[in-house]
Scaffold this motif. Structure first.
Motif, short mmCIF file in Angstrom:
data_model
loop_
_atom_site.label_atom_id
_atom_site.label_comp_id
_atom_site.label_asym_id
_atom_site.label_seq_id
_atom_site.Cartn_x
_atom_site.Cartn_y
_atom_site.Cartn_z
N SER A 26 14.20 18.16 -75.45
CA SER A 26 14.51 18.85 -76.98
C SER A 26 13.96 17.87 -78.32
N LYS A 27 13.22 16.85 -77.99
CA LYS A 27 12.65 16.45 -78.91
C LYS A 27 11.40 16.99 -79.95
N VAL A 28 10.74 17.95 -78.82
CA VAL A 28 9.21 18.48 -79.22
C VAL A 28 9.62 19.83 -78.85
N ASP A 29 8.99 20.64 -79.82
CA ASP A 29 9.01 22.48 -79.41
C ASP A 29 7.41 22.21 -79.34
N CYS A 30 7.04 22.20 -77.08
CA CYS A 30 6.25 22.38 -76.93
C CYS A 30 5.50 23.91 -76.46
N PRO A 31 4.21 24.35 -77.20
CA PRO A 31 4.60 25.66 -77.35
C PRO A 31 3.74 25.44 -75.57
N LEU A 32 3.51 25.23 -74.50
CA LEU A 32 3.66 25.01 -73.18
C LEU A 32 5.15 25.45 -72.54
N GLY A 33 5.87 25.01 -73.36
CA GLY A 33 7.37 24.61 -72.75
C GLY A 33 7.06 23.70 -71.13
N MET A 34 7.53 23.40 -70.04
CA MET A 34 7.66 22.48 -69.60
C MET A 34 7.27 22.91 -68.24
N SER A 35 6.59 24.40 -68.40
CA SER A 35 5.62 24.77 -67.08
C SER A 35 4.34 24.58 -66.81
N ALA A 36 3.88 23.95 -68.31
CA ALA A 36 3.05 23.32 -68.39
C ALA A 36 2.57 22.27 -67.07
N CYS A 37 3.57 21.11 -67.33
CA CYS A 37 3.97 20.29 -66.46
C CYS A 37 4.40 19.74 -65.17
N SER A 38 5.22 20.37 -65.03
CA SER A 38 6.52 20.33 -63.69
C SER A 38 7.15 21.82 -64.22
N SER A 39 6.68 22.14 -62.25
CA SER A 39 7.59 22.76 -62.07
C SER A 39 9.32 22.98 -62.01
N SER A 40 10.12 21.43 -62.13
CA SER A 40 11.21 21.67 -62.40
C SER A 40 12.01 21.91 -63.37
N ASN A 41 13.19 22.55 -63.77
CA ASN A 41 13.71 22.77 -64.96
C ASN A 41 14.40 21.75 -65.69
N TYR A 42 14.25 20.43 -64.83
CA TYR A 42 14.12 19.01 -65.21
C TYR A 42 13.34 18.19 -66.62
N GLY A 43 11.65 18.92 -66.15
CA GLY A 43 10.65 18.52 -66.58
C GLY A 43 9.88 17.09 -66.12
N MET A 44 9.40 17.08 -66.51
CA MET A 44 8.18 16.35 -65.56
C MET A 44 8.66 14.56 -66.27
N VAL A 45 8.68 13.71 -65.13
CA VAL A 45 9.13 12.82 -65.70
C VAL A 45 8.02 11.14 -65.18
N VAL A 46 7.72 9.97 -66.18
CA VAL A 46 7.02 9.34 -65.77
C VAL A 46 7.75 7.90 -65.53
N LYS A 47 7.58 7.27 -64.82
CA LYS A 47 7.81 6.00 -64.47
C LYS A 47 6.67 4.86 -64.74
N VAL A 48 7.44 3.67 -65.97
CA VAL A 48 6.48 2.23 -65.54
C VAL A 48 6.97 1.11 -65.34
N ASP A 49 5.77 0.55 -64.85
CA ASP A 49 6.67 -0.37 -64.05
C ASP A 49 6.48 -1.79 -65.19
N ALA A 50 7.72 -2.46 -65.52
CA ALA A 50 7.62 -3.77 -66.44
C ALA A 50 6.34 -4.21 -66.31
N LYS A 51 6.49 -4.60 -65.12
CA LYS A 51 6.10 -6.22 -64.54
C LYS A 51 4.45 -5.29 -64.93
N ASP A 52 3.70 -4.40 -65.15
CA ASP A 52 2.48 -4.36 -65.07
C ASP A 52 2.03 -4.63 -66.78
N ASP A 53 3.09 -5.44 -67.38
CA ASP A 53 2.23 -5.81 -68.91
C ASP A 53 4.00 -5.89 -69.60
#
Length: 397
Positions: free
Chosen positions: A295-322
């Motif tokens: 609920s941070k933004v109101d995306c016109p495509l909703g969550m379905s364009a990025c993920s089939s999960s009702n949790y939404g897309m998740v990205v993990k970043v390894d802090a050791k990379d930078d």
């Protein structure tokens, strides 16, 4: 943003006491005999010398009483019998001469005893629960030299005082001839854990790794707070090497373009270009969620364009990379800002040493003696904390 932090002792309360009450309280927690023993002459010849413990007491009392010179200290010992007695000096003998005070100070410097006493008091404060040590702030302060000013090129060759420049909190450039006092301070008690003295031209970032290493050897540090002037990879790596996190704002000077699909502060963007929502850390991995799902933004495509999960897309970043760009907690979150605000503790510690004590009012030459002078000022803060903590316990008993 400056915040008022609770302190375990009030150095200012000690200062407002009259000298006749302040010094006995100050010396009540100090056993200087082991250090005075190291200052005694090994030669059996000559007349009986002055008690080294008494002179050491006087050298420590000098910053607390704002006595800047050996001449001033000699005069106080000579004319103030109460002060002489409180420093452990016999009343039936003459006060130690200016040359004797200077000689003992030089011996204190040669044997590095001021650092030894400082380290011992840091450990005592840690054992007594005055110093926590899990959060440490690092910064430097300008110290003006007593030496005659030299051209920059010539002064660099001496390894002592030099010309330095930095910007104040209003963006004004200030220059001075002298040294830099580099401090690592426990943010809870606002007491120094480690210090270094360098010529004024030395870069702050060059000294941070050694301060980080020294502080981490004394306490279990989780976070190091430093300003944007320390935004250098070697500082982040030094914190990482001692299993701590450096909390440093990104310095816009020389900033390169972030990786594709990434904000400058290390926040990944979704396919629509919105900054994703930080959702905590799992070890070295920072987790970010779809901003529409949180609920941070109101995306016109909703969550379905990025993920089939009702949790939404998740990205993990390894802090050791930078290590510089990725931080746990994530940079500019509420928790990150709370931690960074604790950095003001080192500014207050610097202010006490320069305003109430004699850190910036020196009448000695040479970087080693300057370092001893700064250690004596830092020792006053530690000893004051122990004394006032003891007073509080006795009052509560």
């Amino acid at each position: 943003m400056y915040i008022l932090q609770e302190s375990l002792f009030s150095f200012e309360d000690l200062l407002i006491m009259h000298s006749k009450d302040r010094l006995p309280i100050f010396f009540s927690t100090l056993d200087l005999r082991p250090y005075a023993k190291e200052l005694r002459s090994r030669s059996p010849r000559g007349a009986d010398g002055h008690c080294r413990e008494g002179i050491l007491r006087a050298l420590l009392a000098a910053p607390l009483e704002y006595i800047q010179t050996f001449t001033g200290l000699h005069h106080r010992l000579d004319t103030d019998l109460r002060f002489r007695y409180q420093c452990g000096r016999p009343l039936d003998r003459e006060a130690p001469s200016i040359a004797t005070l200077s000689r003992v100070f030089a011996n204190l410097t040669k044997k590095d005893l001021a650092k030894q006493l400082f380290d011992d008091l840091v450990e005592r404060c840690r054992q007594d629960g005055i110093i926590d040590g899990s959060h440490v702030a690092i910064d430097s302060a300008a110290i003006h030299a007593y030496e005659k000013k030299q051209p920059k090129k010539k002064s660099k060759q001496t390894g002592n005082a030099n010309w330095g420049a930095k910007f104040d909190s209003f963006g004004n450039k200030m220059t001075w001839f002298g040294y830099k006092l580099h401090l690592a301070v426990d943010t809870k008690s606002e007491l120094p854990l480690a210090l270094e003295v360098t010529p004024a031209h030395v870069n702050d970032g060059d000294m941070a790794p050694s301060l980080i290493e020294i502080a981490a050897a004394k306490t279990s540090v989780r976070f190091f707070m430093l300003d944007a002037g320390y935004d250098q990879m070697k500082v982040y790596e030094a914190a990482r090497n001692v299993k701590a996190q450096a909390i440093i704002p990104l310095n816009p000077r020389g900033e390169k373009e972030p990786p594709a699909g990434m904000k400058t502060d290390g926040t990944p963007c979704c396919s629509m270009g919105f900054a994703m929502t930080y959702w905590g850390a799992d070890g070295d991995y920072l987790k970010f969620r779809c901003p529409h799902a949180t609920s941070k933004v109101d995306c016109p495509l909703g969550m379905s364009a990025c993920s089939s999960s009702n949790y939404g897309m998740v990205v993990k970043v390894d802090a050791k990379d930078d290590l510089r760009r990725y931080c746990s907690p994530h940079r500019d979150t509420k928790r990150w800002k709370e931690l960074y605000n604790e950095r003001t503790s080192v500014e207050r510690c610097n202010s006490r040493m320069k305003t109430y004590l004699t850190a910036d009012d020196m009448h000695i030459w040479g970087i080693q003696k300057v370092k001893t002078h700064q250690y004596l000022n830092a020792i006053v803060l530690l000893a004051s904390a122990l004394a006032m903590n003891r007073q509080s316990k006795e009052a509560a008993a």
